[in-house]
Design a protein around this motif. Structure first.
Motif, PDB file in Angstrom:
ATOM      1  N   GLU A   1       0.914  -1.229   0.018  1.00 10.53           N
ATOM      2  CA  GLU A   1      -0.007  -0.047   0.059  1.00 10.53           C
ATOM      3  C   GLU A   1       1.003   1.317   0.083  1.00 10.53           C
ATOM      4  O   GLU A   1       0.691   2.054  -0.781  1.00 10.53           O
ATOM      5  CB  GLU A   1      -1.035  -0.141   1.005  1.00 10.53           C
ATOM      6  CG  GLU A   1      -1.935   1.128   1.229  1.00 10.53           C
ATOM      7  CD  GLU A   1      -3.006   1.085   2.358  1.00 10.53           C
ATOM      8  OE1 GLU A   1      -3.455   2.030   2.526  1.00 10.53           O
ATOM      9  OE2 GLU A   1      -3.219   0.000   3.096  1.00 10.53           O
ATOM     10  N   VAL A   2       1.746   1.263   0.793  1.00  7.10           N
ATOM     11  CA  VAL A   2       2.980   2.446   0.741  1.00  7.10           C
ATOM     12  C   VAL A   2       3.417   2.438  -0.607  1.00  7.10           C
ATOM     13  O   VAL A   2       3.820   3.560  -1.245  1.00  7.10           O
ATOM     14  CB  VAL A   2       3.941   2.091   1.688  1.00  7.10           C
ATOM     15  CG1 VAL A   2       4.925   3.231   1.844  1.00  7.10           C
ATOM     16  CG2 VAL A   2       3.340   2.388   3.332  1.00  7.10           C
ATOM     17  N   SER A   3       4.069   1.466  -1.062  1.00  8.45           N
ATOM     18  CA  SER A   3       4.831   1.222  -2.343  1.00  8.45           C
ATOM     19  C   SER A   3       3.829   2.080  -3.699  1.00  8.45           C
ATOM     20  O   SER A   3       4.403   2.755  -4.302  1.00  8.45           O
ATOM     21  CB  SER A   3       4.997   0.073  -2.634  1.00  8.45           C
ATOM     22  OG  SER A   3       6.176  -0.525  -1.955  1.00  8.45           O
ATOM     23  N   ASN A   4       2.698   1.486  -3.554  1.00  5.48           N
ATOM     24  CA  ASN A   4       1.769   2.045  -4.640  1.00  5.48           C
ATOM     25  C   ASN A   4       1.299   3.400  -4.247  1.00  5.48           C
ATOM     26  O   ASN A   4       1.279   4.193  -5.717  1.00  5.48           O
ATOM     27  CB  ASN A   4       0.301   1.228  -4.480  1.00  5.48           C
ATOM     28  CG  ASN A   4       0.592  -0.279  -4.889  1.00  5.48           C
ATOM     29  OD1 ASN A   4       1.482  -0.536  -5.466  1.00  5.48           O
ATOM     30  ND2 ASN A   4      -0.314  -1.160  -4.103  1.00  5.48           N
ATOM     31  N   ARG A   5       1.413   4.001  -3.307  1.00  3.89           N
ATOM     32  CA  ARG A   5       1.082   5.679  -3.085  1.00  3.89           C
ATOM     33  C   ARG A   5       2.102   6.351  -3.624  1.00  3.89           C
ATOM     34  O   ARG A   5       2.084   7.325  -4.724  1.00  3.89           O
ATOM     35  CB  ARG A   5       1.073   5.977  -1.644  1.00  3.89           C
ATOM     36  CG  ARG A   5      -0.283   5.566  -0.989  1.00  3.89           C
ATOM     37  CD  ARG A   5      -0.355   5.963   0.500  1.00  3.89           C
ATOM     38  NE  ARG A   5      -0.571   7.341   0.371  1.00  3.89           N
ATOM     39  CZ  ARG A   5      -0.697   8.173   1.343  1.00  3.89           C
ATOM     40  NH1 ARG A   5      -0.697   7.783   2.583  1.00  3.89           N
ATOM     41  NH2 ARG A   5      -1.113   9.206   1.383  1.00  3.89           N
ATOM     42  N   TYR A   6       3.483   5.801  -3.640  1.00  4.11           N
ATOM     43  CA  TYR A   6       4.358   6.679  -4.188  1.00  4.11           C
ATOM     44  C   TYR A   6       4.664   6.244  -5.558  1.00  4.11           C
ATOM     45  O   TYR A   6       5.118   7.315  -6.469  1.00  4.11           O
ATOM     46  CB  TYR A   6       5.865   6.102  -3.435  1.00  4.11           C
ATOM     47  CG  TYR A   6       5.928   6.852  -1.967  1.00  4.11           C
ATOM     48  CD1 TYR A   6       6.296   8.264  -2.005  1.00  4.11           C
ATOM     49  CD2 TYR A   6       5.813   6.135  -0.742  1.00  4.11           C
ATOM     50  CE1 TYR A   6       6.525   8.994  -0.550  1.00  4.11           C
ATOM     51  CE2 TYR A   6       5.797   6.709   0.483  1.00  4.11           C
ATOM     52  CZ  TYR A   6       6.065   8.172   0.484  1.00  4.11           C
ATOM     53  OH  TYR A   6       6.155   8.662   1.793  1.00  4.11           O
ATOM     54  N   ILE A   7       4.525   4.991  -6.203  1.00  6.34           N
ATOM     55  CA  ILE A   7       4.608   4.567  -7.685  1.00  6.34           C
ATOM     56  C   ILE A   7       3.842   5.621  -8.215  1.00  6.34           C
ATOM     57  O   ILE A   7       3.931   6.139  -9.169  1.00  6.34           O
ATOM     58  CB  ILE A   7       4.782   3.219  -7.662  1.00  6.34           C
ATOM     59  CG1 ILE A   7       5.887   2.724  -7.007  1.00  6.34           C
ATOM     60  CG2 ILE A   7       4.582   3.089  -9.150  1.00  6.34           C
ATOM     61  CD1 ILE A   7       6.127   1.226  -7.045  1.00  6.34           C
ATOM     62  N   SER A   8       2.450   5.570  -7.767  1.00  2.00           N
ATOM     63  CA  SER A   8       1.132   6.519  -8.119  1.00  2.00           C
ATOM     64  C   SER A   8       1.725   7.691  -8.518  1.00  2.00           C
ATOM     65  O   SER A   8       1.219   8.280  -9.443  1.00  2.00           O
ATOM     66  CB  SER A   8      -0.003   6.109  -7.571  1.00  2.00           C
ATOM     67  OG  SER A   8      -0.489   4.933  -7.277  1.00  2.00           O
ATOM     68  N   LEU A   9       2.319   8.488  -7.395  1.00  2.94           N
ATOM     69  CA  LEU A   9       2.628   9.883  -7.770  1.00  2.94           C
ATOM     70  C   LEU A   9       3.443   9.991  -8.899  1.00  2.94           C
ATOM     71  O   LEU A   9       3.509  10.730  -9.673  1.00  2.94           O
ATOM     72  CB  LEU A   9       3.533  10.190  -6.554  1.00  2.94           C
ATOM     73  CG  LEU A   9       2.602  10.548  -5.237  1.00  2.94           C
ATOM     74  CD1 LEU A   9       3.584  11.185  -4.227  1.00  2.94           C
ATOM     75  CD2 LEU A   9       1.438  11.631  -5.491  1.00  2.94           C
ATOM     76  N   VAL A  10       4.432   9.155  -9.070  1.00  3.78           N
ATOM     77  CA  VAL A  10       5.556   9.172 -10.315  1.00  3.78           C
ATOM     78  C   VAL A  10       4.827   8.898 -11.662  1.00  3.78           C
ATOM     79  O   VAL A  10       4.944   9.855 -12.295  1.00  3.78           O
ATOM     80  CB  VAL A  10       6.543   8.227 -10.186  1.00  3.78           C
ATOM     81  CG1 VAL A  10       7.638   8.159 -11.349  1.00  3.78           C
ATOM     82  CG2 VAL A  10       7.303   8.156  -8.659  1.00  3.78           C
ATOM     83  N   LYS A  11       3.730   8.036 -11.498  1.00  4.86           N
ATOM     84  CA  LYS A  11       3.047   7.620 -12.875  1.00  4.86           C
ATOM     85  C   LYS A  11       2.275   8.876 -13.098  1.00  4.86           C
ATOM     86  O   LYS A  11       2.193   9.139 -14.420  1.00  4.86           O
ATOM     87  CB  LYS A  11       2.273   6.489 -12.716  1.00  4.86           C
ATOM     88  CG  LYS A  11       3.136   5.275 -12.509  1.00  4.86           C
ATOM     89  CD  LYS A  11       2.290   4.221 -12.620  1.00  4.86           C
ATOM     90  CE  LYS A  11       3.117   2.854 -12.485  1.00  4.86           C
ATOM     91  NZ  LYS A  11       2.372   1.594 -12.411  1.00  4.86           N
ATOM     92  N   ASP A  12       1.595   9.710 -12.155  1.00  3.71           N
ATOM     93  CA  ASP A  12       0.729  10.704 -12.339  1.00  3.71           C
ATOM     94  C   ASP A  12       1.301  12.042 -12.706  1.00  3.71           C
ATOM     95  O   ASP A  12       0.759  12.775 -13.416  1.00  3.71           O
ATOM     96  CB  ASP A  12      -0.260  11.080 -11.190  1.00  3.71           C
ATOM     97  CG  ASP A  12      -1.202   9.918 -10.788  1.00  3.71           C
ATOM     98  OD1 ASP A  12      -1.374   8.989 -11.833  1.00  3.71           O
ATOM     99  OD2 ASP A  12      -1.470   9.601  -9.868  1.00  3.71           O
ATOM    100  N   LEU A  13       2.554  12.220 -12.186  1.00  3.23           N
ATOM    101  CA  LEU A  13       3.238  13.636 -12.154  1.00  3.23           C
ATOM    102  C   LEU A  13       4.582  13.650 -12.920  1.00  3.23           C
ATOM    103  O   LEU A  13       4.970  14.795 -13.112  1.00  3.23           O
ATOM    104  CB  LEU A  13       3.282  14.132 -10.740  1.00  3.23           C
ATOM    105  CG  LEU A  13       1.800  14.256 -10.077  1.00  3.23           C
ATOM    106  CD1 LEU A  13       2.105  14.760  -8.519  1.00  3.23           C
ATOM    107  CD2 LEU A  13       1.185  15.334 -10.745  1.00  3.23           C
ATOM    108  N   ILE A  14       5.171  12.479 -13.172  1.00  2.00           N
ATOM    109  CA  ILE A  14       6.128  12.571 -13.960  1.00  2.00           C
ATOM    110  C   ILE A  14       6.252  12.443 -15.393  1.00  2.00           C
ATOM    111  O   ILE A  14       5.531  11.836 -15.713  1.00  2.00           O
ATOM    112  CB  ILE A  14       7.495  11.561 -13.284  1.00  2.00           C
ATOM    113  CG1 ILE A  14       7.793  11.987 -11.843  1.00  2.00           C
ATOM    114  CG2 ILE A  14       8.819  11.577 -13.956  1.00  2.00           C
ATOM    115  CD1 ILE A  14       8.457  13.241 -11.597  1.00  2.00           C
ATOM    116  N   SER A  15       7.089  13.396 -15.999  1.00  2.00           N
ATOM    117  CA  SER A  15       6.903  13.127 -17.789  1.00  2.00           C
ATOM    118  C   SER A  15       7.434  11.776 -18.221  1.00  2.00           C
ATOM    119  O   SER A  15       8.180  11.278 -17.595  1.00  2.00           O
ATOM    120  CB  SER A  15       7.520  14.273 -18.395  1.00  2.00           C
ATOM    121  OG  SER A  15       8.804  13.953 -18.065  1.00  2.00           O
ATOM    122  N   ASP A  16       6.882  11.541 -19.478  1.00  2.00           N
ATOM    123  CA  ASP A  16       7.238  10.165 -19.929  1.00  2.00           C
ATOM    124  C   ASP A  16       8.763  10.202 -20.031  1.00  2.00           C
ATOM    125  O   ASP A  16       9.383   9.079 -19.699  1.00  2.00           O
ATOM    126  CB  ASP A  16       6.773  10.046 -21.413  1.00  2.00           C
ATOM    127  CG  ASP A  16       5.133  10.080 -21.213  1.00  2.00           C
ATOM    128  OD1 ASP A  16       4.617   9.636 -20.049  1.00  2.00           O
ATOM    129  OD2 ASP A  16       4.500  10.233 -22.282  1.00  2.00           O
TER     130      ASP A  16
END
Length: 815
Positions: free
Chosen positions: A67-82
């Protein structure tokens, strides 16, 4: 240079972080910035949970880790460019892998030491700061990430490390002098010891990180960004009228923070305070709002009180005994015992008699405190020099704070008067010599009420809110609600009264709304209300525990009248048009009066006699001013007066009674009016209010009804007897007419004796010209011996009865 700190709620998810980025982009155009960020909201607790579960060999730790991992990985996917996402994900996954390996080690060795705790919880800030710096660099190239562990050096007190100030200040100062970037992002909370081990700074650690940086670089300002628009005059979740404080001194801010204002943790901002660096509390989600500026001096001298705060879950410890008096050392031993066991003392108070010492602590420590203090004084307890430690729980502390309180007389008086008038019992009081803080220990259940009344006392235009709970919304009750609706604005503007109907009920349903029921649509709302019982209605009123609560009885129901004492015992005032309570057994009547005094809750029943006429109020004024009632003569039934004023030889008695019932002058059962029992109850109430001990059975009731009417078992049978006994009623009218008199149903009281009955009234008597449904009361007193004090006017009808109830409500509001 500015230092900005963003808390966990500000960086809890992608949307929130996007708001943070916009703020940083705007600020970086004007200033160089150091940005301290916390872990994503709730992450630190989750990381602690993973460690605890792994230590217990509970494989659920992997689920929490994911659950912790997914929160941080989701941030990267949502806010970091391709183009950058892969590199950032690799770095994040590397950190998460390190975390997972640590947890797996814990699972194997089952030892969750403080050193390991610091390693694990540090990942929250390390991950958030890295990701946020990468997001920021996409739009602001002149930004960088700096690991706070390379700057902040501590001892090895893991989980609450002590900073080595000199070394840390040098590191921070040196780094920022060399730094060429506009924005530097740093993880809060984390640090390291001399061996290079990760340490953390304890509660409020991110604030502490920001304050250390602000102090070292001599920042122009330290901004703490959170989810509220500054420090509030009271907790806005409990006090709707609370508002942000624009400016406040360091001392005021620390006092409020100590007493529960969670936007600031005083020890952590101490470095900024020492350098007189202003602190600004801002709202990430409303960045244009001013927030609260904390500075050395309080520039606003107009308000003596700056804020009201509170701490919940408090236990009060009382050490007392005759053996303490004049013997030094008891206080030292008490506080030493608590200190040795790491029990924090929140409040202290001691009587000058030295017979007792009270201290407030957190409830979580109460059991341990009881054990260690009784152990410390075991000898004195065994010799009965002192009593075993008394522990009271279920308490809270409310505190009034302000630098200018010491220059304003009467602050404590206003505080305790406001609490007392709303029956908030104070268990202990503490006030420092600086007079910057006055604290009171109260029951936890009274916190919301206490905060509301104190906020009203010190911060608001003195508008008094009355919270009404109305039972009986038929004819009179509905008119009362309409009168309240129409007059709300007038009362607010001219009498500073906010009359709010919080609860209503008919015989089947009840409706509650703490913010006030919309009186434009109450009928439709009530139809959807909950099923009611007398007990459930009472329990709901009690649970709300609102200041200035008033129970309004607009029924003629005996069961409702029997609940008055329950309301009074809860310090809820009672306003009633129901005559049953005041005309029941004398002992019950006296009990209600005594409960009213004991619990500081008014019991008003003006409409019991004369509907809207000020009969009881006038009588009370006579008695309270020292006069004595010698006799009372009155026509007290508007319905009977209407009947006998309209009864003549052209229409039957039956038809006039029927008309009176249809027009609402009689009770639904007209036998109540015509039997004289209603009038008997009214003269009984007046006699009792005049100071006489008398019961209903002592009142002589000379009924004018024939035996057949008195024996009728139903309303229909009763009406039939009015036809069959028409001759009886005609004779009553004919006799009065032949004597040139009017028929009036008269109540009389004279030196302790009372009677009611139909009388022939001659032209010289004040009752002769009484028209329509009017009532009249003649008070003969020692002062009004020859010419009585006369009260005359409409004594029946829904409009005037509702007005009388409304008048009692307004009277309560103005008291």
């Amino acid at each position: 240079m500015k230092v900005l700190k963003f808390g966990g709620t500000s960086v809890a998810n992608a949307d929130n972080i996007s708001k943070v980025i916009k703020i940083l982009e705007k600020e970086s155009k004007k200033h160089n910035i150091a940005v301290v960020v916390s872990a994503l909201g709730g992450t630190t607790d989750m990381l602690m949970k993973t460690g605890e579960l792994a230590t217990k060999k509970d494989k659920q730790y992997l689920e929490v880790y994911e659950e912790v991992s997914n929160r941080y990985i989701s941030l990267v996917k949502d806010l970091i460019s391709d183009q950058k996402r892969t590199d950032v994900l690799n770095e994040v996954n590397g950190l998460l892998l390190d975390l997972k390996q640590l947890l797996q080690g814990l699972y194997l060795i089952n030892e969750f030491s403080n050193k390991t705790i610091d390693k694990i919880v540090s990942f929250g800030e390390l991950l958030s700061s890295y990701i946020i710096s990468e997001i920021l660099q996409q739009t602001l190239k002149s930004s960088t990430l700096k690991d706070s562990r390379e700057l902040i050096i501590t001892d090895s007190t893991f989980t609450n490390a002590i900073v080595k100030t000199k070394e840390t200040t040098t590191n921070i100062s040196t780094f920022f002098k060399k730094n060429k970037n506009k924005v530097v992002v740093l993880p809060g909370f984390v640090s390291k010891n001399g061996n290079g081990d990760t340490t953390t700074l304890g509660r409020g650690g991110s604030d502490y990180t920001a304050a250390l940086i602000a102090s070292a670089v001599k920042a122009d300002i330290l901004e703490i960004w959170t989810d509220v628009s500054g420090m509030y005059t009271a907790n806005p979740k409990l006090v709707k009228q609370a508002f942000p404080i624009r400016e406040i001194s360091y001392e005021e801010a620390m006092e409020l923070s100590h007493f529960g204002a969670k936007v600031l943790y005083p020890p952590t901002v101490q470095p900024a305070l020492q350098k007189n660096i202003p602190i600004l509390i801002k709202n990430t989600f409303a960045p244009t709002e001013e927030g609260t500026l904390i500075t050395k001096k309080n520039k606003n001298k107009t308000l003596p009180v700056k804020g009201i705060s509170h701490i919940e879950n408090i236990a009060l410890l009382t050490l007392e005994g005759n053996g303490m008096v004049g013997i030094p050392g008891f206080s030292k031993r008490l506080f030493s015992a608590l200190s040795r066991n790491r029990i924090n003392v929140v409040l202290i108070t001691q009587a000058s008699s030295e017979h007792s010492i009270c201290v407030g602590i957190y409830s979580a420590d109460a059991k341990k405190a009881k054990h260690v203090v009784d152990e410390e004084f075991v000898y004195e307890i065994s010799k009965k020099k002192i009593k075993p430690l008394l522990v009271e729980e279920g308490l809270a502390i409310v505190a009034v704070v302000g630098d200018n309180m010491k220059s304003h007389q009467g602050i404590s008086g206003r505080m305790f008067r406001a609490l007392g008038q709303n029956n908030v019992n104070v268990r202990a009081i503490a006030q420092g010599a600086s007079e910057r803080n006055i604290s009171a220990v109260i029951a936890s259940k009274d916190i919301k009420k206490a905060l509301t009344v104190l906020h009203n006392q010190f911060f608001e235009k003195q508008v008094k809110t009355l919270n009404l709970f109305i039972v009986g919304v038929g004819n009179v009750g509905a008119i009362l609600l309409d009168q309240i609706r129409k007059q709300q604005q007038h009362l607010n503007t001219n009498l500073l009264l906010n009359v709010r109907v919080v609860g209503i009920s008919n015989s089947k349903k009840m409706l509650f709304d703490e913010e006030g029921i919309d009186l434009n649509s109450w009928k439709a709302q009530l139809q959807k209300g909950k099923k009611r019982t007398h007990q459930l209605f009472f329990e709901t009123v009690k649970k709300y525990n609102l200041s200035n609560s008033i129970f309004v009885d607009v029924t003629a129901n005996e069961d409702v009248a029997n609940t008055y004492k329950d309301y009074l015992k809860e310090s809820i005032s009672v306003v009633a048009c129901n005559k049953i309570a005041c005309s029941s057994k004398y002992s019950d009547y006296r009990e209600l009066k005594e409960l009213s005094r004991k619990y500081n809750a008014s019991f008003l029943f003006e409409t019991n006699v004369g509907a809207g006429l000020p009969v009881i109020n006038t009588l009370n004024n006579l008695i309270n001013s020292g006069d004595r009632i010698t006799s009372i003569q009155a026509v007290l039934s508007g319905s009977l007066n209407f009947i006998f004023n309209n009864f003549n030889d052209e229409c039957s008695f039956h038809d006039i009674v029927k008309q009176a019932q249809e027009e609402g002058y009689t009770e639904p059962d007209p036998r109540i009016d015509l039997s004289g029992i209603d009038v008997a109850r009214k003269i009984l109430i007046l006699a009792r209010e005049a100071g006489f001990k008398i019961d209903l059975k002592a009142i002589k009731n000379q009924s004018f009804l024939p035996k057949a009417s008195l024996k009728a078992k139903t309303i229909d049978e009763f009406y039939k007897t009015l036809k069959t006994e028409a001759l009886h009623f005609s004779k009553l009218y004919s006799s009065a007419k032949s004597n040139d008199c009017q028929l009036k149903y008269v109540a009389e009281f004279n030196e302790g004796k009372a009677s009611v009955g139909l009388q022939e009234i001659n032209k010289e008597h004040p009752f002769y010209n009484l028209k329509g449904k009017d009532n009249i009361v003649l008070f003969f007193t020692e002062r009004y011996a020859e010419q009585p004090l006369i009260i005359k006017g409409a004594g029946a009808g829904a409009q005037v009865t509702a007005s009388g109830l409304f008048g009692d409500i307004i009277t309560l509001g103005r008291n």
